[in-house]
Scaffold this motif. Structure first.
Motif, PDB file in Angstrom:
ATOM      1  N   ARG A  32       0.826  -1.201   0.000  1.00  0.00           N
ATOM      2  CA  ARG A  32       0.000   0.000   0.000  1.00  0.00           C
ATOM      3  C   ARG A  32       0.870   1.265   0.000  1.00  0.00           C
ATOM      4  N   LEU A  33       2.013   1.220  -0.633  1.00  0.00           N
ATOM      5  CA  LEU A  33       2.897   2.384  -0.647  1.00  0.00           C
ATOM      6  C   LEU A  33       2.279   3.501  -1.484  1.00  0.00           C
ATOM      7  N   ILE A  34       2.289   4.714  -0.961  1.00  0.00           N
ATOM      8  CA  ILE A  34       1.752   5.863  -1.662  1.00  0.00           C
ATOM      9  C   ILE A  34       2.837   6.871  -1.990  1.00  0.00           C
ATOM     10  N   ALA A  35       3.947   6.885  -1.224  1.00  0.00           N
ATOM     11  CA  ALA A  35       5.026   7.840  -1.468  1.00  0.00           C
ATOM     12  C   ALA A  35       6.339   7.252  -0.962  1.00  0.00           C
ATOM     13  N   ALA A  36       7.427   7.591  -1.675  1.00  0.00           N
ATOM     14  CA  ALA A  36       8.780   7.185  -1.265  1.00  0.00           C
ATOM     15  C   ALA A  36       9.608   8.437  -1.078  1.00  0.00           C
ATOM     16  N   HIS A  37      10.321   8.535   0.034  1.00  0.00           N
ATOM     17  CA  HIS A  37      11.147   9.698   0.358  1.00  0.00           C
ATOM     18  C   HIS A  37      12.605   9.266   0.408  1.00  0.00           C
ATOM     19  N   HIS A  38      13.429   9.802  -0.500  1.00  0.00           N
ATOM     20  CA  HIS A  38      14.857   9.482  -0.555  1.00  0.00           C
ATOM     21  C   HIS A  38      15.622  10.654   0.056  1.00  0.00           C
ATOM     22  N   LEU A  39      16.200  10.413   1.208  1.00  0.00           N
ATOM     23  CA  LEU A  39      16.859  11.487   1.946  1.00  0.00           C
ATOM     24  C   LEU A  39      18.289  11.729   1.504  1.00  0.00           C
ATOM     25  N   ILE A  55       8.332   0.711  -4.865  1.00  0.00           N
ATOM     26  CA  ILE A  55       7.016   1.345  -4.956  1.00  0.00           C
ATOM     27  C   ILE A  55       6.448   1.260  -6.366  1.00  0.00           C
ATOM     28  N   LEU A  56       7.321   1.285  -7.396  1.00  0.00           N
ATOM     29  CA  LEU A  56       6.886   1.162  -8.797  1.00  0.00           C
ATOM     30  C   LEU A  56       6.962  -0.306  -9.185  1.00  0.00           C
ATOM     31  N   ARG A  57       5.972  -1.083  -8.760  1.00  0.00           N
ATOM     32  CA  ARG A  57       6.028  -2.528  -9.002  1.00  0.00           C
ATOM     33  C   ARG A  57       4.615  -3.098  -9.011  1.00  0.00           C
ATOM     34  N   GLN A  58       4.490  -4.291  -9.564  1.00  0.00           N
ATOM     35  CA  GLN A  58       3.242  -5.025  -9.475  1.00  0.00           C
ATOM     36  C   GLN A  58       3.038  -5.491  -8.041  1.00  0.00           C
ATOM     37  N   GLY A  59       1.811  -5.427  -7.577  1.00  0.00           N
ATOM     38  CA  GLY A  59       1.530  -5.804  -6.202  1.00  0.00           C
ATOM     39  C   GLY A  59       1.219  -4.608  -5.331  1.00  0.00           C
ATOM     40  N   ARG A  61      -0.969  -1.644  -4.442  1.00  0.00           N
ATOM     41  CA  ARG A  61      -2.384  -1.413  -4.736  1.00  0.00           C
ATOM     42  C   ARG A  61      -2.673   0.023  -5.159  1.00  0.00           C
ATOM     43  N   ASN A  62      -1.772   0.924  -4.943  1.00  0.00           N
ATOM     44  CA  ASN A  62      -1.978   2.318  -5.331  1.00  0.00           C
ATOM     45  C   ASN A  62      -1.539   2.523  -6.779  1.00  0.00           C
ATOM     46  N   GLU A  63      -2.460   3.003  -7.603  1.00  0.00           N
ATOM     47  CA  GLU A  63      -2.151   3.210  -9.010  1.00  0.00           C
ATOM     48  C   GLU A  63      -1.292   4.448  -9.240  1.00  0.00           C
ATOM     49  N   VAL A  64      -1.426   5.463  -8.384  1.00  0.00           N
ATOM     50  CA  VAL A  64      -0.651   6.694  -8.496  1.00  0.00           C
ATOM     51  C   VAL A  64       0.191   6.846  -7.237  1.00  0.00           C
ATOM     52  N   VAL A  65       1.487   7.022  -7.403  1.00  0.00           N
ATOM     53  CA  VAL A  65       2.395   7.160  -6.268  1.00  0.00           C
ATOM     54  C   VAL A  65       3.273   8.389  -6.476  1.00  0.00           C
ATOM     55  N   GLN A  66       3.983   8.789  -5.433  1.00  0.00           N
ATOM     56  CA  GLN A  66       4.883   9.940  -5.482  1.00  0.00           C
ATOM     57  C   GLN A  66       6.264   9.520  -5.008  1.00  0.00           C
ATOM     58  N   ILE A  67       7.286  10.098  -5.631  1.00  0.00           N
ATOM     59  CA  ILE A  67       8.670   9.843  -5.244  1.00  0.00           C
ATOM     60  C   ILE A  67       9.329  11.192  -4.965  1.00  0.00           C
ATOM     61  N   PHE A  68       9.852  11.360  -3.761  1.00  0.00           N
ATOM     62  CA  PHE A  68      10.507  12.602  -3.347  1.00  0.00           C
ATOM     63  C   PHE A  68      11.997  12.355  -3.172  1.00  0.00           C
ATOM     64  N   ARG A  69      12.803  13.282  -3.690  1.00  0.00           N
ATOM     65  CA  ARG A  69      14.257  13.236  -3.496  1.00  0.00           C
ATOM     66  C   ARG A  69      14.670  14.553  -2.834  1.00  0.00           C
ATOM     67  N   TYR A  70      15.378  14.458  -1.719  1.00  0.00           N
ATOM     68  CA  TYR A  70      15.749  15.632  -0.945  1.00  0.00           C
ATOM     69  C   TYR A  70      17.228  15.948  -1.156  1.00  0.00           C
ATOM     70  N   VAL A  71      17.503  17.236  -1.458  1.00  0.00           N
ATOM     71  CA  VAL A  71      18.876  17.697  -1.628  1.00  0.00           C
ATOM     72  C   VAL A  71      19.036  19.019  -0.882  1.00  0.00           C
ATOM     73  N   THR A  72      20.275  19.388  -0.594  1.00  0.00           N
ATOM     74  CA  THR A  72      20.582  20.627   0.106  1.00  0.00           C
ATOM     75  C   THR A  72      21.496  21.467  -0.765  1.00  0.00           C
TER      76      THR A  72
END
Length: 366
Positions: A32-39, A55-59, A61-72
């Motif tokens: 049930r992943l909805i978002a991934a945060h890469h620190l 998170i981007l895989r079969q299995g 259940r969320n059809e739309v997901v978000q991926i966040f990448r954090y930089v400074t």
């Protein structure tokens, strides 16, 4: 983890409840992943793929997901994403199987993503624009290189088309001649000549044909006449060490594979002659298609590169940005030189003051 069904799904169920750590790379636990945060920025490009693959895989259940990448900004993150960009460029080119120095596929989506994140991590907006412009110039140059290669291929084909069309025209004329020859004996009683003897019974003719086939010894690329049928010459020909065929020769030759059936071999000869009109129809259609391909190739070679104007604009903007960045760098160097000069002057004054006597120093101060 690799044992029975219970040993696999029990830890996964526990981890879905928030307990435990990821056991190994590639394990798909969450559904049930909805978002991934890469620190942070990983060192290997495969780590990015592995992270996103959770998170981007079969299995999931969320059809739309978000991926966040954090930089400074202004940190080591820019350098790390620079390394990722370079690695991904080489990997994406090597995976195409082409020489990197001579040919290159379009920039991979992950490569552009790495460049964008690297740009975000920089404090200079002009440098961020430079990265976007550089990527666009690379993409457009790759498109132009592919366009140029395709144009060279089309020009080579255009030179070959006249000879191919001439050959097809000759094939059409030969097929028409053979059709006229076959019509001379159309609906006439069966009659075939084999080994100098005339046969009017298909079964007897089939037996003689198999006998000649078995008794004839030929070298590769060698052929021998064994008879005639309906005005066509019949030959046994060996095309290779293990393959011998019957050739029906008129203006063109038609190959027939012989079997063990006497009547079946005679039917194959008759069917090969009856199929000549269909071969003529296919040749005429091929001639039409080749003329269309020639016209299409000539039209394509006359078209200019679709994105030439945009490429020129991007190259000009790239030159402007590079000049501006070089000017900023020179200004920075001049500031450093001025500051160092001031430090040197101040140091000399301090040394002079230290060399004066106390009375002299008071007089100068007065």
């Amino acid at each position: 983890m690799y044992g029975s069904e219970g040993s696999v799904w029990k830890p996964a169920a526990v981890m879905r409840q928030g307990a435990g750590r990821l056991p190994y790379t590639g394990t798909n636990v969450q559904d049930r992943l909805i978002a991934a945060h890469h620190l942070d920025c990983p060192w290997r490009p495969s780590d990015i793929t592995q992270r996103d693959g959770r998170i981007l895989r079969q299995g999931n259940r969320n059809e739309v997901v978000q991926i966040f990448r954090y930089v400074t900004k202004g940190t080591f993150d820019a350098y790390l994403w620079q390394i990722q960009e370079q690695k991904l460029r080489y990997i994406s080119q090597v995976m195409t199987g082409k020489s990197i120095s001579r040919s290159c596929e379009d920039v991979d989506e992950t490569v552009l993503s790495a460049a964008e994140v690297k740009a975000i991590a920089t404090a200079n907006p002009l440098l961020a624009e430079k990265m976007q412009v550089d990527n666009e110039v690379i993409r457009l140059k790759l498109l132009k290189s592919n366009w140029h290669n395709e144009r060279m291929m089309l020009e080579g084909r255009i030179k070959q088309y006249p000879k191919l069309i001439e050959k097809i025209q000759q094939d059409i004329e030969d097929l028409q001649t053979d059709i006229r020859l076959s019509r001379q004996t159309y609906n006439q009683p069966f009659c075939i000549e084999l080994d100098g003897k005339t046969f009017t019974e298909r079964s007897k003719a089939g037996e003689m044909l198999i006998l000649l086939f078995n008794m004839t010894a030929l070298q590769p690329d060698e052929s021998v006449r064994i008879g005639s049928y309906r005005g066509f010459e019949l030959l046994l020909a060996r095309n290779s060490l293990y393959n011998m065929q019957l050739e029906i020769k008129g203006s063109k030759s038609y190959a027939v594979d012989l079997g063990e059936s006497e009547l079946g071999n005679i039917s194959r000869i008759e069917n090969a002659i009856e199929k000549i009109p269909s071969l003529l129809q296919a040749a005429e259609q091929k001639q039409v298609d080749m003329h269309e391909q020639l016209n299409a190739a000539q039209n394509e070679t006359e078209k200019p590169f679709e994105f030439e104007l945009k490429l020129q604009e991007m190259v000009a903007r790239q030159s402007q940005i590079n000049s501006a960045l070089e000017f900023e760098e020179l200004q920075g160097q001049n500031v450093m030189i001025d500051e160092s000069s001031e430090v040197e002057v101040q140091s000399e004054q301090d040394m002079e003051e230290m060399a004066l006597e106390p009375g002299e120093l008071e007089q100068q101060m007065l």
